[in-house]
Design a protein around this motif. Structure first.
Motif, PDB file in Angstrom:
ATOM      1  N   SER A 168     -69.329  27.140 -11.272  1.00 41.13           N
ATOM      2  CA  SER A 168     -69.363  26.186 -10.170  1.00 41.13           C
ATOM      3  C   SER A 168     -70.628  25.351 -10.250  1.00 41.13           C
ATOM      4  O   SER A 168     -71.676  25.837 -10.664  1.00 41.13           O
ATOM      5  CB  SER A 168     -69.328  26.939  -8.843  1.00 41.13           C
ATOM      6  N   ILE A 169     -70.501  24.103  -9.848  1.00 39.64           N
ATOM      7  CA  ILE A 169     -71.651  23.206  -9.718  1.00 39.64           C
ATOM      8  C   ILE A 169     -71.563  22.574  -8.345  1.00 39.64           C
ATOM      9  O   ILE A 169     -70.503  22.083  -7.949  1.00 39.64           O
ATOM     10  CB  ILE A 169     -71.667  22.121 -10.810  1.00 39.64           C
TER      11      ILE A 169
ATOM     12  N   VAL B  12     -76.530  19.020 -11.295  1.00 40.87           N
ATOM     13  CA  VAL B  12     -76.457  18.337 -12.581  1.00 40.87           C
ATOM     14  C   VAL B  12     -76.360  19.394 -13.668  1.00 40.87           C
ATOM     15  O   VAL B  12     -77.088  20.374 -13.655  1.00 40.87           O
ATOM     16  CB  VAL B  12     -77.711  17.467 -12.821  1.00 40.87           C
ATOM     17  N   PHE B  13     -75.448  19.203 -14.601  1.00 42.38           N
ATOM     18  CA  PHE B  13     -75.327  20.081 -15.764  1.00 42.38           C
ATOM     19  C   PHE B  13     -75.450  19.225 -17.008  1.00 42.38           C
ATOM     20  O   PHE B  13     -74.772  18.205 -17.148  1.00 42.38           O
ATOM     21  CB  PHE B  13     -73.977  20.807 -15.746  1.00 42.38           C
ATOM     22  N   ASN B  14     -76.308  19.640 -17.928  1.00 39.79           N
ATOM     23  CA  ASN B  14     -76.524  18.859 -19.136  1.00 39.79           C
ATOM     24  C   ASN B  14     -76.689  19.799 -20.309  1.00 39.79           C
ATOM     25  O   ASN B  14     -77.375  20.809 -20.212  1.00 39.79           O
ATOM     26  CB  ASN B  14     -77.769  17.981 -18.987  1.00 39.79           C
ATOM     27  N   VAL B  15     -76.057  19.452 -21.422  1.00 38.76           N
ATOM     28  CA  VAL B  15     -76.255  20.164 -22.675  1.00 38.76           C
ATOM     29  C   VAL B  15     -76.642  19.114 -23.697  1.00 38.76           C
ATOM     30  O   VAL B  15     -75.890  18.175 -23.949  1.00 38.76           O
ATOM     31  CB  VAL B  15     -74.980  20.909 -23.120  1.00 38.76           C
ATOM     32  N   GLY B  16     -77.802  19.242 -24.269  1.00 38.64           N
ATOM     33  CA  GLY B  16     -78.250  18.274 -25.265  1.00 38.64           C
ATOM     34  C   GLY B  16     -79.561  17.630 -24.856  1.00 38.64           C
ATOM     35  O   GLY B  16     -80.203  18.033 -23.888  1.00 38.64           O
ATOM     36  N   ASP B  17     -79.942  16.633 -25.636  1.00 39.83           N
ATOM     37  CA  ASP B  17     -81.200  15.942 -25.386  1.00 39.83           C
ATOM     38  C   ASP B  17     -81.090  15.082 -24.135  1.00 39.83           C
ATOM     39  O   ASP B  17     -80.062  14.473 -23.868  1.00 39.83           O
ATOM     40  CB  ASP B  17     -81.564  15.046 -26.574  1.00 39.83           C
TER      41      ASP B  17
END
Length: 73
Positions: free
Chosen positions: A12-13, A18-23
């Motif tokens: 859940s968000i 905010v969800f981020n994968v990466g630069d």
């Protein structure tokens, strides 16, 4: 610097999360809220004993506009 990410499970968000994968250079979620609560509403713990014989929470907002978050960049 690039990174390698394994398996990710998102349950859940929240609405302002905010969800981020990466630069990423900048992540800045902006949210505002107004909360009204009576006496003893946000107490946490075990074996609480709260005595409040007369409590009144005034939820009437006298001003028309509250301070916003317009320029939070």
């Amino acid at each position: 610097m690039p990174g390698f990410v394994g398996a990710v499970q998102i349950i859940s968000i929240g609405s302002s999360g905010v969800f981020n994968v990466g630069d990423v250079f900048l992540i800045q979620p902006v949210a505002s809220s107004k909360t009204f609560a009576g006496a003893g509403s946000f107490n946490t713990g075990e074996n609480l004993s709260i005595t409040n014989y007369q409590s009144n929470t005034n939820t009437y907002d006298f001003d028309a506009i509250d301070q916003g978050n317009y320029f939070n960049l």
